[in-house]
Design an enzyme around this catalytic site. Structure first.
Site, mmCIF file in Angstrom:
data_model
loop_
_atom_site.group_PDB
_atom_site.id
_atom_site.type_symbol
_atom_site.label_atom_id
_atom_site.label_comp_id
_atom_site.label_asym_id
_atom_site.label_seq_id
_atom_site.Cartn_x
_atom_site.Cartn_y
_atom_site.Cartn_z
ATOM 1 N N ASP A 81 -2.179 92.360 17.583
ATOM 2 C CA ASP A 81 -3.503 92.567 18.314
ATOM 3 C C ASP A 81 -3.783 91.555 19.435
ATOM 4 O OD1 ASP A 81 -4.100 94.816 16.729
ATOM 5 O OD2 ASP A 81 -5.951 93.943 15.990
ATOM 6 N N ASN A 108 -2.968 99.369 18.681
ATOM 7 C CA ASN A 108 -4.225 100.024 17.730
ATOM 8 C C ASN A 108 -5.323 98.886 17.586
ATOM 9 O OD1 ASN A 108 -5.627 101.578 16.068
ATOM 10 N ND2 ASN A 108 -4.415 101.278 14.297
ATOM 11 N N ASP A 135 -15.084 94.016 7.871
ATOM 12 C CA ASP A 135 -13.635 93.836 7.285
ATOM 13 C C ASP A 135 -13.320 92.968 6.072
ATOM 14 O OD1 ASP A 135 -12.856 94.899 9.364
ATOM 15 O OD2 ASP A 135 -12.613 93.231 10.581
ATOM 16 N N GLU A 184 -8.547 101.341 11.382
ATOM 17 C CA GLU A 184 -7.099 101.599 11.609
ATOM 18 C C GLU A 184 -6.787 102.850 10.930
ATOM 19 O OE1 GLU A 184 -8.550 98.631 11.536
ATOM 20 O OE2 GLU A 184 -7.370 97.364 12.492
ATOM 21 N N HIS A 217 -3.030 97.029 8.398
ATOM 22 C CA HIS A 217 -2.663 95.444 7.643
ATOM 23 C C HIS A 217 -3.779 95.306 6.433
ATOM 24 C CE1 HIS A 217 -6.117 93.763 10.521
ATOM 25 N NE2 HIS A 217 -6.224 95.222 10.599
ATOM 26 N N ARG A 218 -5.085 95.654 6.433
ATOM 27 C CA ARG A 218 -6.048 95.052 5.463
ATOM 28 C C ARG A 218 -5.931 95.816 4.226
ATOM 29 N NH1 ARG A 218 -8.258 91.293 7.769
ATOM 30 N NH2 ARG A 218 -8.863 91.526 10.016
ATOM 31 N N LYS A 237 -0.259 92.990 12.530
ATOM 32 C CA LYS A 237 -1.257 93.388 13.500
ATOM 33 C C LYS A 237 -2.211 92.301 13.432
ATOM 34 C CE LYS A 237 -4.663 97.033 14.291
ATOM 35 N NZ LYS A 237 -5.911 96.256 14.584
#
Ligand code: DC
Length: 698
Positions: A49, A97, A358, A386, A430-431, A462
């Site tokens: 990112d 993204n 998040d 995402e 990623h999360r 990311k």
């Protein structure tokens, strides 16, 4: 498809130094780029990112370099990007993204092109912003509408309301208020606030940004205002709505509000130096590990004074049963209560997560360990991230046996009596990947052999490229480790195995991993310089260790990997940084209760830097050559002493002079130096056991 399999973990504890905050890194990069003057950024996150932001800014002609100490140097362009494309040949920027990148770049580009066009006879400049397929499904219409209302010329190149976008230069007439909706993403407001100083400079007056309707994820706006303040911009807020998050107005005054002069825009003034604090969202995984793995786990780089909204994730953990300690520069979490058999106890919660969108994802895996059902509310924005994060988290949690209900803006998790082994789909998010790693902690009702497989784990680049290595490290820190480093043939293998036996600990011969990889590359005929191929081979290497035997692809290779040629090749490939990185997590995963003895070259310095006991075990090169000679002759393998001596000297030189993780003894570093030239094996073993016992009683 690549994947990693996590075995059950019993505990987590120790300290994690956080990577830089993504939110702060990307804000700082963009503001430093449009400011006047140079900014030196320390602690910047290095991830996908931030890479797309850096790359976009470079394409716009901003000079971004690296200082000797690794910090990032950004030369501000004072509001005017040197490269701006033209209608026939637009400048194409790829934003991957990264929602933050496109939503903050777009308004700044609108303002910058307008500023530059203001003095020109003919407005010029045309920029296309595009990303990966998912980016083209993430809404941006509210921001585009806000900008079009002030005269920006933005076209949708595919679907209405979504990237990719084309922006053409236009001179924007002064207007005292810009309105934007921020109920889908607060990034729209952040983007406009960061562009507002440029508008204000051009128009010669402060500019007010008005939020129409509700504003979500409010803490991110405070972060934006703080960052703007570092660049000399003042933002004054006037809140209209009773809840404080509707109808807010932000009046932005640039660093220098001079009468309009297109040649001297000092909308922002470079602060010179800026240190980016650690990422509070990334902290959530380790803080959660502190609760479910017992802890204490301390994250450093964020603390009580941080303005990142996600630090409030720790409050959610407190509600679930965590003991939280706040410091200036750290947050530490441990389980408050345990069951009679020692497992941390977690309580179910019902939480409005609007302020921690998040980090709140990290609560989903924790809900599977809790007593009762957990409801996370006000998380509608998850649907347009995402991936559709509500759907993804629900689908994947169900694989572990949970019963999950979902709605437009909530998720309700009923934990299973017993967790199942599962393979987690990560949706290029990623999360999702990082959250589900937490389900590898032992559950009260866990059988011995449950595993968690994370598919396509590479998506963590990311925001957190080293995530799985560091996760393995906090789990390893919960286990006593004796790290023994030393040169080839110093006898450390024999000594380490006996120390492990004496203590009932596991044993890791890390050199065997490099040897196994060396053997495999020889068999495949891969040149050892092909670093990417070797690194990917290392990640997926099918190996096994049991009862003193070593296995490769199901074949016993205990003897084969001891050949001198294999050892020499191992030493060559061990100098490749990507190979070492690929083997890091695998090595850390050997740290299991009740303890581990690990031998190699970088056990104490890189793989287990927090090991309780570190030993540097060596002997003179002559005596090592003689020992090796005797070993080979005893096994009936022909050998020449001079040849062995020369080989050892060459390998010593290579292993200790390579750029990454060289073998080296640093005096005064707490490492115990043990020269075994005139010691027997039992004497060496006893010396290490003594060092271990004395450390334990410290
Ligand atoms: O300890 P050994 O001789 O089995 O190791 C083989 C090679 O692997 C050695 O020359 C250097 C490398 N190695 C390494 O770089 N780091 C380790 N931790 C272990 C071994």
């Amino acid at each position: 498809m690549s994947q990693i399999t996590l075995d059950l973990r019993d505990a987590a504890c120790g300290t994690v130094s956080l990577p830089g905050s993504k939110s702060l890194s990307n804000r700082a990069l963009l503001l430093a780029a449009i400011a006047q003057g140079q900014t030196e950024l320390k602690g910047l996150l290095s991830s996908d990112d931030t890479a797309v932001m850096v790359q976009s800014l470079r394409s716009l002609g901003v000079s971004i370099g690296e200082a000797a100490d690794g910090s990032t140097l950004v030369q501000g362009v004072a509001g005017k990007f040197p490269n701006r494309g033209c209608t026939d040949a637009p400048l194409v920027l790829f934003v991957g993204n990264s929602g933050l990148t496109i939503r903050t770049l777009l308004p700044v580009l609108v303002a910058s092109l307008s500023l530059q066009a203001a003095g020109a006879a003919q407005p010029d400049g045309c920029v296309v912003l595009q990303g990966v397929a998912r980016m083209h499904e993430r809404p941006i219409g509210d921001l585009v509408e806000g900008l079009r209302a002030v005269g920006a010329q933005i076209d949708y190149l595919q679907a209405e309301g979504y990237p990719p976008l084309r922006l053409r230069a236009a001179v924007l007439p002064p207007i005292d208020q810009i309105a934007v909706r921020a109920s889908t993403s607060s990034q729209f407001l952040t983007g406009l606030l960061q562009a507002a100083p440029l508008f204000a400079c051009q128009w010669g007056m402060p500019v007010t940004v008005r939020v129409d309707g509700a504003l979500i994820s409010r803490p991110y706006i405070d972060l934006t205002c703080d960052m703007l303040a570092r660049f000399g911009v003042t933002v004054t807020e006037r809140t209209a709505g009773p809840a404080g998050d509707t109808g807010a107005e932000f009046t932005v005054c640039p660093a220098v509000l001079a009468p309009h002069d297109a040649d001297s825009c000092v909308a922002m003034r470079a602060p010179g130096y800026l240190t980016v604090e650690g990422d509070a969202s990334s902290a959530s995984y380790f803080l959660a590990a502190g609760l479910v793995g017992g802890g204490p786990v301390r994250v450093t780089g964020v603390g009580q004074a941080s303005r990142q909204g996600d630090i409030r994730f720790a409050d959610a953990l407190e509600k679930m049963g965590a003991q939280v300690v706040w410091g200036e520069d750290f947050i530490e979490v441990a389980a408050r209560q345990r069951s009679p058999d020692g497992r941390p106890l977690l309580a179910a919660i019902d939480l409005d997560c609007n302020h921690i969108p998040d980090a709140a994802m990290t609560l989903v895996p924790l809900a599977l360990y809790a007593e009762g059902s957990t409801r996370l509310r006000n998380i509608g924005s998850w649907r347009v991230k995402e991936t559709d994060r509500i759907a993804a988290m629900a689908t994947e949690a169900r694989k572990f046996g949970a019963d999950v209900e979902e709605g437009p803006d909530f998720i309700l998790v009923h934990p299973p009596a017993r967790l199942r082994a599962a393979a987690v789909q990560t949706y290029d998010d990623h999360r999702v990947a990082m959250s589900f790693s937490l389900l590898s902690f032992r559950h009260a009702a866990d059988a011995l052999d449950r595993t968690v497989t994370i598919l396509d784990p590479g998506c963590v680049v990311k925001t957190f490229p080293d995530y799985f290595d560091i996760f393995a490290d906090v789990c390893a820190q919960a286990v006593p480790v004796i790290a023994i480093d030393g040169p080839t043939a110093s006898g450390k293998g024999t000594v380490a195995a006996r120390v492990a036996e004496a203590l009932g600990f596991h044993y890791l011969d890390s050199g065997a991993l490099y040897r196994l990889l060396a053997l495999k590359t020889t068999r495949l005929g891969l040149p050892y310089q092909d670093e990417p191929a070797l690194a990917s081979l290392a990640t997926g290497l099918d190996i096994g260790f049991s009862q003193g035997e070593v296995w490769l692809d199901g074949e016993k290779v205990t003897e084969a990997i001891r050949a001198e040629a294999v050892g020499n090749r191992a030493s060559e490939i061990a100098a490749l940084p990507d190979v070492r990185r690929a083997l890091l997590r695998r090595q850390r995963d050997f740290a299991r209760p009740p303890g581990l003895v690990a031998d190699g070259r970088d056990m104490g310095s890189v793989v287990f830097p927090e090991a309780q006991t570190k030993i540097f075990l060596t002997a003179s090169v002559q005596s090592r050559a003689e020992r090796r000679f005797k070993q080979l002759i005893d096994k009936g393998i022909p050998a020449k002493l001079e040849g062995l001596l020369a080989d050892l000297q060459a390998r010593d030189a290579r292993d200790s002079s390579r750029a990454v993780a060289p073998l080296k003894y640093v005096e005064g570093s707490g490492v115990v130096f043990l020269d075994t030239t005139s010691k027997t094996i039992p004497q060496a073993v006893e010396a290490i056991l003594q060092a271990f016992r004395s450390r334990r009683s410290d």
